[in-house]
Design an enzyme around this catalytic site. Sequence first.
Site, PDB file in Angstrom:
ATOM      1  N   ILE A 211       5.753  -2.022  11.308  1.00  0.00           N
ATOM      2  CA  ILE A 211       5.232  -1.499  10.030  1.00  0.00           C
ATOM      3  C   ILE A 211       5.514  -0.008  10.003  1.00  0.00           C
ATOM      4  O   ILE A 211       5.119   0.706  10.926  1.00  0.00           O
ATOM      5  CB  ILE A 211       3.698  -1.686   9.933  1.00  0.00           C
ATOM      6  CG1 ILE A 211       3.331  -3.155  10.062  1.00  0.00           C
ATOM      7  CG2 ILE A 211       3.149  -1.132   8.623  1.00  0.00           C
ATOM      8  CD1 ILE A 211       1.963  -3.340  10.624  1.00  0.00           C
ATOM      9  N   HIS A 212       6.195   0.457   8.997  1.00  0.00           N
ATOM     10  CA  HIS A 212       6.395   1.904   8.904  1.00  0.00           C
ATOM     11  C   HIS A 212       6.666   2.406   7.500  1.00  0.00           C
ATOM     12  O   HIS A 212       6.690   3.598   7.269  1.00  0.00           O
ATOM     13  CB  HIS A 212       7.557   2.336   9.809  1.00  0.00           C
ATOM     14  CG  HIS A 212       8.892   1.968   9.247  1.00  0.00           C
ATOM     15  ND1 HIS A 212       9.405   0.703   9.322  1.00  0.00           N
ATOM     16  CD2 HIS A 212       9.813   2.699   8.575  1.00  0.00           C
ATOM     17  CE1 HIS A 212      10.581   0.665   8.741  1.00  0.00           C
ATOM     18  NE2 HIS A 212      10.859   1.858   8.264  1.00  0.00           N
ATOM     19  N   ARG A 213       6.883   1.492   6.540  1.00  0.00           N
ATOM     20  CA  ARG A 213       7.292   1.958   5.224  1.00  0.00           C
ATOM     21  C   ARG A 213       6.173   2.735   4.531  1.00  0.00           C
ATOM     22  O   ARG A 213       5.010   2.317   4.556  1.00  0.00           O
ATOM     23  CB  ARG A 213       7.713   0.770   4.356  1.00  0.00           C
ATOM     24  CG  ARG A 213       9.064   0.202   4.724  1.00  0.00           C
ATOM     25  CD  ARG A 213      10.132   1.284   4.584  1.00  0.00           C
ATOM     26  NE  ARG A 213      11.441   0.776   4.939  1.00  0.00           N
ATOM     27  CZ  ARG A 213      12.358   0.404   4.053  1.00  0.00           C
ATOM     28  NH1 ARG A 213      12.107   0.454   2.769  1.00  0.00           N
ATOM     29  NH2 ARG A 213      13.533  -0.008   4.470  1.00  0.00           N
TER      30      ARG A 213
END
Length: 354
Positions: free
Chosen positions: A201-203
């Site tokens: 998860i990084h957006r």
Amino acid sequence: MKILTILGARPQFIKAGSVSRAIAKHKEIEEIIVHTGQHYDANMSDIFFEEMQIPKPDYFLGIGGKSHGAMTGQMIEKIEEVALEVKPDWIMVYGDTNSTLAGAIVASKLHIKLAHVEAGLRSFNMRMPEEVNRILTDRVSTILFCPTDAAVQNLKNEGFERFTCKIVKSGDVMQDGAIFYRNLAVKPSCDIKDDFILCTIHRAENTDDETRVKNIFEALSEIAKERQIILPLHPRTKKIVKDLKLNTQNLTLIEPVGYLEMVWLIDNCSLVMTDSGGLQKEAYFFQKQCITLRDETEWVELVECGANILVGADKEKILSAYKNNLKFNIKNSELDLYGGGTASENIIKELISY
Ligand code: UD1
Ligand code: UDP
């Protein structure tokens, strides 16, 4: 022929690795590499240069960890200086990051031909920084190298056939990499259980929205009670997890890993859950079902064939997709959606004959 390649962020190193290998086979091409410094931690940058055997950057601009405006502006200024010195025939940019846009602006202002690898992708969500970057980059590109039919069609729908540019369906350079690195995969040293889920998860659309990021982590915590979730944590997410004191008790959080370890994790996991663009496709290349923690995707063909399911950041949808125990349909992998590993060579041939 001189190509000035602009790189800055993790997915670009992985994409450029395959193209650099293809360039190295052509003595008539000289590649000069600029690293903008957008990603700078060793495990977000250096490790990929070593593992993908990308030549060391000729120029390192050291512009990272800034606001979008400051980052992009400073990159434009510095890339322009380099381009004036090098006088390349082409500037080559990858994907949709701020480094991509900065390279594209410089090429357009200096009237240098611009090659955009991964052109034509659209999420149709203009709040995403990536969508803005890719639309602006596409519009000033000389050759648009599209990974998929959908990308070609997006450009046609936007009237690109009327512009002075060339649209080429090259296939996807990430598939070239996945094929090449599969046999070099390295098992990470963390504790790994059978049947584990790989998650990233990084957006910004998730990490910068408190409700979304909380929902996602709540859902993951539930799932992790019965199945191990290994989550290599992007520095952006690490900061949010700490600031919001998110519950990560059941999760196996690890530092970002190099690509060879990542390939091992993808190849050996039972399910991928992600908001990454690249990982959605890699799941498919390795015949893994993907649950995508976004409301839309640029890789629409994966949703159409059932390899990918979009659940957004809705806790119930995430849990229900997981409980449905989705299984990758092996027939999907027989679809030639991404060019089968020939994209880099197609790109180089096109540049030579242009
Ligand atoms: C960028 C791209 C995104 C891509 C992602 C790949 C843009 C607009 N976004 O997002 O499309 O999916 O890269 O990973 O270009 N940081 C570190 N160390 C690093 C890199 C980042 O600590 O090596 C931290 C910094 O605090 C930085 C933050 O992460 O401010 C965000 O980094 P940034 O490059 O702005 O965007 P990404 O979220 O990485
Ligand atoms: N990746 C990696 N190590 C990690 C997380 C991701 O090597 O710890 C790889 C991933 O497999 C994919 C690429 O980085 O090839 C994608 O980058 P990312 O998810 O950061 O960006 P996106 O594709 O969303 O732009």
